[in-house]
Scaffold this motif. Structure first.
Motif, PDB file in Angstrom:
ATOM      1  N   TYR A 242      36.822  44.222  10.748  1.00 10.59           N
ATOM      2  CA  TYR A 242      36.948  42.803  11.097  1.00 10.59           C
ATOM      3  C   TYR A 242      37.576  42.648  12.488  1.00 10.59           C
TER       4      TYR A 242
ATOM      5  N   HIS B 287      36.892  38.681  14.064  1.00  9.06           N
ATOM      6  CA  HIS B 287      36.551  37.704  13.042  1.00  9.06           C
ATOM      7  C   HIS B 287      37.461  36.485  13.095  1.00  9.06           C
TER       8      HIS B 287
ATOM      9  N   ALA C  45      31.057  35.973  11.261  1.00  8.44           N
ATOM     10  CA  ALA C  45      32.219  36.865  11.409  1.00  8.44           C
ATOM     11  C   ALA C  45      33.472  36.135  10.936  1.00  8.44           C
TER      12      ALA C  45
ATOM     13  N   LEU D  95      36.629  36.150   7.871  1.00  8.44           N
ATOM     14  CA  LEU D  95      37.373  36.824   6.814  1.00  8.44           C
ATOM     15  C   LEU D  95      38.143  35.768   6.037  1.00  8.44           C
TER      16      LEU D  95
END
Length: 173
Positions: free
Chosen positions: A86, A89, A103, A105
């Motif tokens: 990640y 992100h 992108a 999280l």
């Protein structure tokens, strides 16, 4: 680290410590060693000087060097997993509706990632008791900083075999 030879170090010692002397040394902050007949020196039990927690209460949870080393390895793996998967992100609340491939999280995805890593490390013999880890893991977006995810986990490390205790009982037939 137990039984590792300290190359280049020799001893002329002709006697070993008693178990009482070893424990006094260990709980005074000195690691112990053993020797062979050639005078080679081997690590017996490497320890730290950690004896009490921040509240001043006796605590031996970090007494063994390998516990500290395992904890550092575990945290390094967690950081590496998140940074590699990640890297750029955004952070969104669980339940946010976003298109696949974005992108982003979320705390739920973060938790899933940490559970996958724990399973990997369990297979590698670093941690144990996944069910306990899963039930005690907590994570959320920081209420004061929406760019930060906070988490708390309670890994249970696989420990080194340090002591083997047995009792032999003889019976007359």
């Amino acid at each position: 680290m137990q039984t590792l030879q300290l190359h280049g170090i020799k001893t002329n010692a002709t006697t070993e410590w008693t178990p009482t002397e070893r424990n006094l040394m260990l709980y005074s902050g000195s690691s112990t060693y053993t020797t062979n007949t050639a005078g080679d020196v081997f690590v017996e039990r490497p320890i730290t000087t950690y004896r009490e927690n921040n509240a001043g209460v006796a605590d031996d949870s970090y007494l063994d060097v390998m516990t500290v080393a395992t904890a550092m390895y575990f945290r390094s793996k967690q950081r590496s997993r998140i940074l590699s998967r990640y890297p750029r992100h955004k952070l969104a609340k669980d339940g946010t509706n976003f298109a696949p491939g974005q992108a982003i999280l979320t705390p739920k995805l973060f938790k899933s990632e940490m559970f996958g890593l724990y399973r990997d490390l369990e297979l590698a013999g670093i941690v144990q008791d996944f069910d306990n880890y899963k039930t005690t893991f907590v994570c959320s977006i920081d209420p004061k900083n929406p760019t930060r995810i906070n988490y708390q986990d309670q890994p249970i490390f696989v420990n080194g075999l340090i002591i083997v205790a047995g009792k032999i009982q003889f019976r007359k037939n």
